[in-house]
Design a protein around this motif. Structure first.
Motif, PDB file in Angstrom:
ATOM      1  N   ALA A  11       5.189   3.766  21.424  1.00 20.62           N
ATOM      2  CA  ALA A  11       3.928   3.528  20.727  1.00 20.62           C
ATOM      3  C   ALA A  11       3.841   4.380  19.470  1.00 20.62           C
ATOM      4  N   GLY A  12       4.294   5.617  19.564  1.00 24.28           N
ATOM      5  CA  GLY A  12       4.290   6.506  18.397  1.00 24.28           C
ATOM      6  C   GLY A  12       5.197   5.993  17.297  1.00 24.28           C
ATOM      7  N   LEU A  13       6.368   5.479  17.675  1.00 23.93           N
ATOM      8  CA  LEU A  13       7.293   4.928  16.676  1.00 23.93           C
ATOM      9  C   LEU A  13       6.710   3.688  16.010  1.00 23.93           C
ATOM     10  N   LEU A  14       6.079   2.822  16.795  1.00 24.98           N
ATOM     11  CA  LEU A  14       5.467   1.621  16.226  1.00 24.98           C
ATOM     12  C   LEU A  14       4.345   1.991  15.267  1.00 24.98           C
ATOM     13  N   THR A  15       3.528   2.951  15.649  1.00 25.72           N
ATOM     14  CA  THR A  15       2.446   3.393  14.777  1.00 25.72           C
ATOM     15  C   THR A  15       3.001   4.009  13.504  1.00 25.72           C
ATOM     16  N   ALA A  16       4.031   4.812  13.634  1.00 25.23           N
ATOM     17  CA  ALA A  16       4.624   5.461  12.463  1.00 25.23           C
ATOM     18  C   ALA A  16       5.212   4.430  11.513  1.00 25.23           C
ATOM     19  N   SER A  17       5.886   3.397  12.037  1.00 22.54           N
ATOM     20  CA  SER A  17       6.480   2.404  11.145  1.00 22.54           C
ATOM     21  C   SER A  17       5.393   1.571  10.473  1.00 22.54           C
ATOM     22  N   HIS A  18       4.318   1.264  11.181  1.00 23.93           N
ATOM     23  CA  HIS A  18       3.214   0.502  10.600  1.00 23.93           C
ATOM     24  C   HIS A  18       2.519   1.321   9.511  1.00 23.93           C
ATOM     25  N   SER A  19       2.358   2.603   9.742  1.00 22.03           N
ATOM     26  CA  SER A  19       1.681   3.470   8.780  1.00 22.03           C
ATOM     27  C   SER A  19       2.548   3.795   7.572  1.00 22.03           C
ATOM     28  N   ALA A  20       3.846   3.574   7.678  1.00 21.49           N
ATOM     29  CA  ALA A  20       4.752   3.907   6.572  1.00 21.49           C
ATOM     30  C   ALA A  20       4.375   3.165   5.304  1.00 21.49           C
ATOM     31  N   PHE A  21       3.863   1.937   5.435  1.00 13.09           N
ATOM     32  CA  PHE A  21       3.481   1.176   4.255  1.00 13.09           C
ATOM     33  C   PHE A  21       2.284   1.826   3.565  1.00 13.09           C
ATOM     34  N   ALA A  22       1.305   2.266   4.341  1.00 10.44           N
ATOM     35  CA  ALA A  22       0.101   2.871   3.769  1.00 10.44           C
ATOM     36  C   ALA A  22       0.402   4.226   3.153  1.00 10.44           C
ATOM     37  N   ALA A  23       1.447   4.902   3.643  1.00 12.82           N
ATOM     38  CA  ALA A  23       1.765   6.243   3.149  1.00 12.82           C
ATOM     39  C   ALA A  23       2.391   6.209   1.756  1.00 12.82           C
ATOM     40  N   ASP A  24       2.812   5.037   1.271  1.00  8.99           N
ATOM     41  CA  ASP A  24       3.454   4.907  -0.030  1.00  8.99           C
ATOM     42  C   ASP A  24       2.384   4.621  -1.088  1.00  8.99           C
ATOM     43  N   PRO A  25       1.988   5.632  -1.867  1.00  7.47           N
ATOM     44  CA  PRO A  25       0.907   5.440  -2.849  1.00  7.47           C
ATOM     45  C   PRO A  25       1.218   4.351  -3.876  1.00  7.47           C
ATOM     46  N   GLU A  26       2.492   4.113  -4.170  1.00  6.94           N
ATOM     47  CA  GLU A  26       2.864   3.082  -5.144  1.00  6.94           C
ATOM     48  C   GLU A  26       2.560   1.681  -4.616  1.00  6.94           C
ATOM     49  N   ASN A  27       2.505   1.529  -3.308  1.00  2.00           N
ATOM     50  CA  ASN A  27       2.220   0.232  -2.701  1.00  2.00           C
ATOM     51  C   ASN A  27       0.939   0.260  -1.871  1.00  2.00           C
ATOM     52  N   THR A  28      -0.008   1.063  -2.314  1.00  2.00           N
ATOM     53  CA  THR A  28      -1.325   1.126  -1.689  1.00  2.00           C
ATOM     54  C   THR A  28      -2.371   0.733  -2.728  1.00  2.00           C
ATOM     55  N   MET A  29      -3.091  -0.339  -2.434  1.00  2.00           N
ATOM     56  CA  MET A  29      -4.145  -0.830  -3.321  1.00  2.00           C
ATOM     57  C   MET A  29      -5.488  -0.426  -2.738  1.00  2.00           C
ATOM     58  N   ILE A  30      -6.360   0.124  -3.584  1.00  2.00           N
ATOM     59  CA  ILE A  30      -7.694   0.527  -3.140  1.00  2.00           C
ATOM     60  C   ILE A  30      -8.719  -0.323  -3.873  1.00  2.00           C
ATOM     61  N   ILE A  31      -9.496  -1.073  -3.087  1.00  2.00           N
ATOM     62  CA  ILE A  31     -10.529  -1.956  -3.622  1.00  2.00           C
ATOM     63  C   ILE A  31     -11.883  -1.321  -3.326  1.00  2.00           C
ATOM     64  N   THR A  32     -12.646  -1.024  -4.364  1.00  2.00           N
ATOM     65  CA  THR A  32     -13.989  -0.482  -4.170  1.00  2.00           C
ATOM     66  C   THR A  32     -14.978  -1.643  -4.080  1.00  2.00           C
ATOM     67  N   LEU A  33     -15.676  -1.710  -2.942  1.00  2.00           N
ATOM     68  CA  LEU A  33     -16.720  -2.712  -2.716  1.00  2.00           C
ATOM     69  C   LEU A  33     -18.075  -2.003  -2.682  1.00  2.00           C
ATOM     70  N   LYS A  34     -19.148  -2.753  -2.652  1.00  2.00           N
ATOM     71  CA  LYS A  34     -20.493  -2.165  -2.626  1.00  2.00           C
ATOM     72  C   LYS A  34     -20.700  -1.288  -1.389  1.00  2.00           C
ATOM     73  N   ASP A  35     -19.981  -1.570  -0.304  1.00  2.00           N
ATOM     74  CA  ASP A  35     -20.141  -0.816   0.942  1.00  2.00           C
ATOM     75  C   ASP A  35     -19.017   0.161   1.223  1.00  2.00           C
ATOM     76  N   GLY A  36     -18.143   0.426   0.224  1.00  2.00           N
ATOM     77  CA  GLY A  36     -17.093   1.416   0.412  1.00  2.00           C
ATOM     78  C   GLY A  36     -15.733   0.925  -0.040  1.00  2.00           C
ATOM     79  N   ASP A  37     -14.760   1.801   0.097  1.00  5.34           N
ATOM     80  CA  ASP A  37     -13.391   1.499  -0.314  1.00  5.34           C
ATOM     81  C   ASP A  37     -12.613   0.804   0.800  1.00  5.34           C
ATOM     82  N   VAL A  38     -11.746  -0.113   0.375  1.00  2.00           N
ATOM     83  CA  VAL A  38     -10.843  -0.819   1.282  1.00  2.00           C
ATOM     84  C   VAL A  38      -9.426  -0.452   0.853  1.00  2.00           C
ATOM     85  N   THR A  39      -8.660   0.111   1.767  1.00  4.44           N
ATOM     86  CA  THR A  39      -7.284   0.508   1.481  1.00  4.44           C
ATOM     87  C   THR A  39      -6.341  -0.548   2.038  1.00  4.44           C
TER      88      THR A  39
END
Length: 193
Positions: A11-39
Protein backbone atom coordinates in the motif's frame (compact mmCIF):
# COMPACT_ATOMS: atom_id res chain seq x y z
CA UNK A 1 1.36 -11.05 10.61
CA UNK A 2 3.75 -11.30 7.66
CA UNK A 3 0.86 -10.97 5.17
CA UNK A 4 -0.40 -7.82 6.91
CA UNK A 5 3.10 -6.28 6.89
CA UNK A 6 3.44 -7.10 3.18
CA UNK A 7 0.10 -5.45 2.44
CA UNK A 8 1.13 -2.34 4.35
CA UNK A 9 4.41 -2.14 2.39
CA UNK A 10 2.53 -2.70 -0.89
CA UNK A 11 0.00 0.00 0.00
CA UNK A 12 2.86 2.36 0.80
CA UNK A 13 4.52 1.67 -2.55
CA UNK A 14 1.26 2.25 -4.43
CA UNK A 15 0.69 5.51 -2.60
CA UNK A 16 4.26 6.63 -3.23
CA UNK A 17 4.04 5.90 -6.97
CA UNK A 18 0.68 7.70 -7.25
CA UNK A 19 2.04 10.71 -5.37
CA UNK A 20 5.17 10.85 -7.53
CA UNK A 21 3.25 12.74 -10.21
CA UNK A 22 2.08 15.43 -7.77
CA UNK A 23 5.59 15.80 -6.34
CA UNK A 24 6.91 17.05 -9.72
CA UNK A 25 6.31 20.84 -9.72
CA UNK A 26 6.90 21.00 -13.50
CA UNK A 27 3.89 18.73 -14.02
CA UNK A 28 1.63 20.13 -11.31
CA UNK A 29 -1.11 22.53 -12.40
CA UNK A 30 -2.82 24.70 -9.78
CA UNK A 31 -6.26 26.07 -10.64
CA UNK A 32 -7.60 28.80 -8.36
CA UNK A 33 -11.40 28.63 -8.06
CA UNK A 34 -13.76 30.81 -5.99
CA UNK A 35 -13.75 28.11 -3.27
CA UNK A 36 -10.00 27.36 -3.22
CA UNK A 37 -7.11 25.88 -5.13
CA UNK A 38 -7.26 22.63 -7.09
CA UNK A 39 -3.96 20.80 -7.54
CA UNK A 40 -3.77 18.63 -10.64
CA UNK A 41 -0.98 16.12 -11.21
CA UNK A 42 -0.46 16.25 -14.97
CA UNK A 43 0.40 12.96 -16.69
CA UNK A 44 3.00 13.41 -19.44
CA UNK A 45 3.60 9.66 -19.17
CA UNK A 46 0.09 9.12 -20.60
CA UNK A 47 -0.33 12.14 -22.88
CA UNK A 48 2.92 14.04 -23.51
CA UNK A 49 1.58 16.19 -26.38
CA UNK A 50 -1.60 17.16 -24.52
CA UNK A 51 0.27 17.97 -21.31
CA UNK A 52 2.82 20.09 -23.22
CA UNK A 53 -0.01 22.07 -24.85
CA UNK A 54 -1.83 22.58 -21.54
CA UNK A 55 1.38 23.82 -19.91
CA UNK A 56 1.99 26.27 -22.77
CA UNK A 57 -1.56 27.63 -22.45
CA UNK A 58 -1.17 27.91 -18.66
CA UNK A 59 2.13 29.76 -19.00
CA UNK A 60 0.63 32.11 -21.61
CA UNK A 61 -2.16 32.99 -19.12
CA UNK A 62 -4.74 31.66 -21.59
CA UNK A 63 -6.77 29.77 -18.97
CA UNK A 64 -7.14 32.69 -16.53
CA UNK A 65 -10.79 33.77 -16.15
CA UNK A 66 -12.07 31.02 -18.46
CA UNK A 67 -15.58 29.76 -17.69
CA UNK A 68 -16.77 26.34 -16.65
CA UNK A 69 -19.28 26.48 -19.50
CA UNK A 70 -20.69 22.94 -19.24
CA UNK A 71 -21.19 21.33 -15.84
CA UNK A 72 -23.31 18.22 -15.41
CA UNK A 73 -24.23 17.02 -11.91
CA UNK A 74 -22.82 13.54 -11.23
CA UNK A 75 -20.70 13.62 -14.39
CA UNK A 76 -18.14 16.39 -15.03
CA UNK A 77 -17.21 20.11 -15.19
CA UNK A 78 -15.86 21.33 -18.55
CA UNK A 79 -13.72 24.42 -19.12
CA UNK A 80 -10.77 25.60 -21.19
CA UNK A 81 -12.39 27.28 -24.20
CA UNK A 82 -9.80 30.07 -24.39
CA UNK A 83 -11.30 31.43 -27.63
CA UNK A 84 -14.86 32.08 -26.40
CA UNK A 85 -14.76 31.36 -22.65
CA UNK A 86 -12.73 34.25 -21.15
CA UNK A 87 -15.21 35.97 -18.85
CA UNK A 88 -13.14 39.18 -18.81
CA UNK A 89 -12.18 39.38 -22.48
CA UNK A 90 -14.41 38.16 -25.29
CA UNK A 91 -16.83 35.79 -23.55
CA UNK A 92 -19.44 34.57 -26.03
CA UNK A 93 -22.31 32.68 -24.40
CA UNK A 94 -23.55 31.40 -27.77
CA UNK A 95 -20.19 30.05 -28.96
CA UNK A 96 -18.50 28.95 -25.72
CA UNK A 97 -17.67 25.27 -25.91
CA UNK A 98 -16.98 25.37 -29.65
CA UNK A 99 -13.63 27.14 -29.54
CA UNK A 100 -10.06 26.22 -28.82
CA UNK A 101 -6.79 28.13 -28.95
CA UNK A 102 -4.39 29.38 -31.63
CA UNK A 103 -2.40 26.16 -31.15
CA UNK A 104 -3.03 23.12 -33.39
CA UNK A 105 -5.44 20.33 -32.54
CA UNK A 106 -3.78 17.25 -31.05
CA UNK A 107 -3.69 13.61 -32.09
CA UNK A 108 -5.45 11.33 -29.60
CA UNK A 109 -3.33 9.86 -26.81
CA UNK A 110 -5.85 7.39 -25.41
CA UNK A 111 -4.86 5.24 -22.46
CA UNK A 112 -6.02 1.70 -21.81
CA UNK A 113 -4.35 1.50 -18.40
CA UNK A 114 -6.13 4.47 -16.74
CA UNK A 115 -9.84 5.04 -16.24
CA UNK A 116 -12.24 7.97 -16.02
CA UNK A 117 -13.02 8.04 -12.30
CA UNK A 118 -13.72 10.85 -9.85
CA UNK A 119 -10.97 13.50 -10.04
CA UNK A 120 -9.57 12.47 -13.43
CA UNK A 121 -8.93 15.32 -15.88
CA UNK A 122 -9.62 14.55 -19.54
CA UNK A 123 -9.41 16.50 -22.77
CA UNK A 124 -12.64 17.53 -24.46
CA UNK A 125 -12.90 17.04 -28.21
CA UNK A 126 -15.32 17.09 -31.13
CA UNK A 127 -16.41 13.88 -32.90
CA UNK A 128 -12.97 13.59 -34.49
CA UNK A 129 -10.74 11.78 -31.95
CA UNK A 130 -7.83 14.01 -33.07
CA UNK A 131 -9.58 17.31 -32.34
CA UNK A 132 -8.62 18.06 -28.70
CA UNK A 133 -7.11 21.52 -28.34
CA UNK A 134 -7.53 23.49 -25.11
CA UNK A 135 -10.76 22.36 -23.43
CA UNK A 136 -10.68 19.87 -20.58
CA UNK A 137 -13.04 18.44 -17.99
CA UNK A 138 -12.82 17.22 -14.39
CA UNK A 139 -14.81 14.13 -13.43
CA UNK A 140 -17.28 14.24 -10.53
CA UNK A 141 -17.89 10.48 -10.76
CA UNK A 142 -16.73 7.41 -12.71
CA UNK A 143 -17.71 7.27 -16.40
CA UNK A 144 -16.31 4.02 -17.88
CA UNK A 145 -17.89 4.78 -21.27
CA UNK A 146 -15.19 7.48 -21.73
CA UNK A 147 -12.33 4.98 -21.24
CA UNK A 148 -10.26 4.65 -24.40
CA UNK A 149 -12.33 7.36 -26.11
CA UNK A 150 -10.87 10.52 -24.55
CA UNK A 151 -7.33 11.47 -23.52
CA UNK A 152 -6.54 11.50 -19.79
CA UNK A 153 -4.17 14.35 -18.92
CA UNK A 154 -4.13 14.37 -15.12
CA UNK A 155 -5.71 13.71 -11.76
CA UNK A 156 -6.88 16.07 -9.04
CA UNK A 157 -4.56 15.51 -6.08
CA UNK A 158 -6.03 18.18 -3.79
CA UNK A 159 -9.07 20.43 -3.87
CA UNK A 160 -11.90 18.21 -5.14
CA UNK A 161 -14.13 19.91 -2.55
CA UNK A 162 -13.69 23.17 -4.54
CA UNK A 163 -14.49 21.33 -7.80
CA UNK A 164 -17.65 19.94 -6.18
CA UNK A 165 -18.84 23.53 -5.58
CA UNK A 166 -18.61 24.64 -9.24
CA UNK A 167 -21.99 25.96 -10.40
CA UNK A 168 -23.99 23.27 -12.23
CA UNK A 169 -25.63 23.79 -15.60
CA UNK A 170 -29.12 23.20 -16.89
CA UNK A 171 -29.64 19.45 -17.31
CA UNK A 172 -32.25 20.11 -20.03
CA UNK A 173 -29.54 21.93 -22.03
CA UNK A 174 -26.76 19.34 -21.63
CA UNK A 175 -25.17 21.16 -18.69
CA UNK A 176 -24.90 24.65 -20.22
CA UNK A 177 -24.24 27.09 -17.39
CA UNK A 178 -25.75 30.58 -17.22
CA UNK A 179 -23.50 33.04 -15.35
CA UNK A 180 -20.78 30.37 -14.97
CA UNK A 181 -17.98 29.99 -12.46
CA UNK A 182 -14.44 30.42 -13.77
CA UNK A 183 -10.84 29.40 -13.37
CA UNK A 184 -9.64 32.60 -11.69
CA UNK A 185 -5.93 31.85 -12.17
CA UNK A 186 -4.06 28.81 -13.46
CA UNK A 187 -0.35 28.21 -12.96
CA UNK A 188 2.32 25.51 -13.04
CA UNK A 189 3.75 24.90 -9.56
CA UNK A 190 7.36 25.13 -10.81
CA UNK A 191 6.73 28.76 -11.80
CA UNK A 192 5.91 29.85 -8.23
CA UNK A 193 3.09 32.22 -7.36
Amino acid sequence: MKAVASLVVLAGLLTASHSAFAADPENTMIITLKDGDVTVALRPDLAPKHVAQIKKLVRDGSYDNVAFHRVIHGFMAQTGDVQYGDLEDGYNAEAVGTGGSDLPNLPAEFSTSEHFVRGVVGMARAQDPNSANSQFFIMFAPAPFLDGQYTIVGTVEKGMEAVDKIKRGDEAQNGVVADPDRMIKVRIAADGQ
